[in-house]
Design a protein around this motif. Structure first.
Motif, PDB file in Angstrom:
ATOM      1  N   GLU A   2       0.831  -1.194   0.000  1.00 17.12           N
ATOM      2  CA  GLU A   2       0.000   0.000   0.000  1.00 17.12           C
ATOM      3  C   GLU A   2       0.875   1.257   0.000  1.00 17.12           C
ATOM      4  O   GLU A   2       1.766   1.394   0.828  1.00 17.12           O
ATOM      5  CB  GLU A   2      -0.889  -0.024   1.242  1.00 17.12           C
ATOM      6  N   GLU A   3       0.616   2.162  -0.945  1.00 14.10           N
ATOM      7  CA  GLU A   3       1.368   3.416  -0.991  1.00 14.10           C
ATOM      8  C   GLU A   3       0.688   4.439  -0.090  1.00 14.10           C
ATOM      9  O   GLU A   3      -0.475   4.771  -0.280  1.00 14.10           O
ATOM     10  CB  GLU A   3       1.436   3.959  -2.417  1.00 14.10           C
ATOM     11  N   ILE A   4       1.429   4.913   0.914  1.00 15.71           N
ATOM     12  CA  ILE A   4       0.940   5.943   1.831  1.00 15.71           C
ATOM     13  C   ILE A   4       1.519   7.278   1.392  1.00 15.71           C
ATOM     14  O   ILE A   4       2.718   7.401   1.118  1.00 15.71           O
ATOM     15  CB  ILE A   4       1.372   5.654   3.291  1.00 15.71           C
ATOM     16  N   ASN A  21      -3.965   7.095   0.907  1.00 11.33           N
ATOM     17  CA  ASN A  21      -3.335   5.887   0.384  1.00 11.33           C
ATOM     18  C   ASN A  21      -3.859   5.553  -0.998  1.00 11.33           C
ATOM     19  O   ASN A  21      -4.979   5.902  -1.356  1.00 11.33           O
ATOM     20  CB  ASN A  21      -3.493   4.714   1.358  1.00 11.33           C
ATOM     21  N   ARG A  22      -3.018   4.874  -1.738  1.00 13.82           N
ATOM     22  CA  ARG A  22      -3.318   4.509  -3.120  1.00 13.82           C
ATOM     23  C   ARG A  22      -4.398   3.425  -3.195  1.00 13.82           C
ATOM     24  O   ARG A  22      -5.118   3.338  -4.177  1.00 13.82           O
ATOM     25  CB  ARG A  22      -2.020   4.046  -3.798  1.00 13.82           C
ATOM     26  N   TRP A  52       3.408   7.382  10.059  1.00  9.99           N
ATOM     27  CA  TRP A  52       2.650   6.980   8.871  1.00  9.99           C
ATOM     28  C   TRP A  52       3.508   6.258   7.824  1.00  9.99           C
ATOM     29  O   TRP A  52       2.971   5.643   6.918  1.00  9.99           O
ATOM     30  CB  TRP A  52       1.965   8.198   8.249  1.00  9.99           C
ATOM     31  N   PRO A  54       5.212   7.210   5.054  1.00 10.86           N
ATOM     32  CA  PRO A  54       4.806   7.444   3.670  1.00 10.86           C
ATOM     33  C   PRO A  54       5.924   7.087   2.688  1.00 10.86           C
ATOM     34  O   PRO A  54       7.109   7.092   3.041  1.00 10.86           O
ATOM     35  CB  PRO A  54       4.539   8.953   3.644  1.00 10.86           C
ATOM     36  N   THR A  55       5.526   6.798   1.478  1.00 10.93           N
ATOM     37  CA  THR A  55       6.492   6.573   0.405  1.00 10.93           C
ATOM     38  C   THR A  55       6.687   7.852  -0.401  1.00 10.93           C
ATOM     39  O   THR A  55       7.599   7.933  -1.217  1.00 10.93           O
ATOM     40  CB  THR A  55       6.012   5.452  -0.544  1.00 10.93           C
TER      41      THR A  55
END
Length: 139
Positions: A2-4, A21-22, A52, A54-55
């Protein structure tokens, strides 16, 4: 995986923060960071990044209709460069025009006059714009 995405609505006194998120292509407001002349408490920013994981970070940019570069836009780009330099994450710029007006629709009437609350909701809109493909520029 999951992309955050962590999103920022930059202001010189308040910086709205949201996460999305994606997987769902949705975002939610999570915080209002106090800023001093556009400088947040970087330890607080780091705390949210660690929480979180994130990316990617996205930051709203208030483009002008005629393409003029404003002083506020220069401050936002400086903030973006600092985010990238401090945390090593990619930072992308998203058109935030009218996000404040749009965010008012999601707020309870009792909260509408509270600028900080509006900033966090605007950050969520910025994240959702990114997730829906309204990307403008990458660092």
């Amino acid at each position: 995986m999951e992309e955050i995405v962590l999103g920022f609505d930059f202001g010189v006194k308040n910086i709205g923060l949201a996460v999305g998120n994606r997987l769902t292509n949705t975002a939610q407001p999570i915080a209002i960071l106090k800023a001093n002349e556009g400088q947040p408490d970087w330890d607080e920013v780091e705390k949210h990044i660690k929480e979180w994981t994130p990316t990617l970070l996205v930051v709203g940019m208030p483009y002008t209709a005629d393409g003029t570069e404003t002083e506020h836009m220069r401050k936002i780009r400086k903030f973006m460069n600092r985010l990238h330099g401090r945390f090593g994450l990619p930072v992308e710029e998203v058109d935030e025009r009218l996000s404040s007006k749009e965010s008012e629709q999601y707020m309870k009437p009792s909260k509408k006059g509270k600028k900080g609350q509006l900033d966090a909701h605007s950050a969520a809109i910025i994240v959702e714009r990114y997730l829906n493909g309204d990307l403008i520029f990458s660092l």
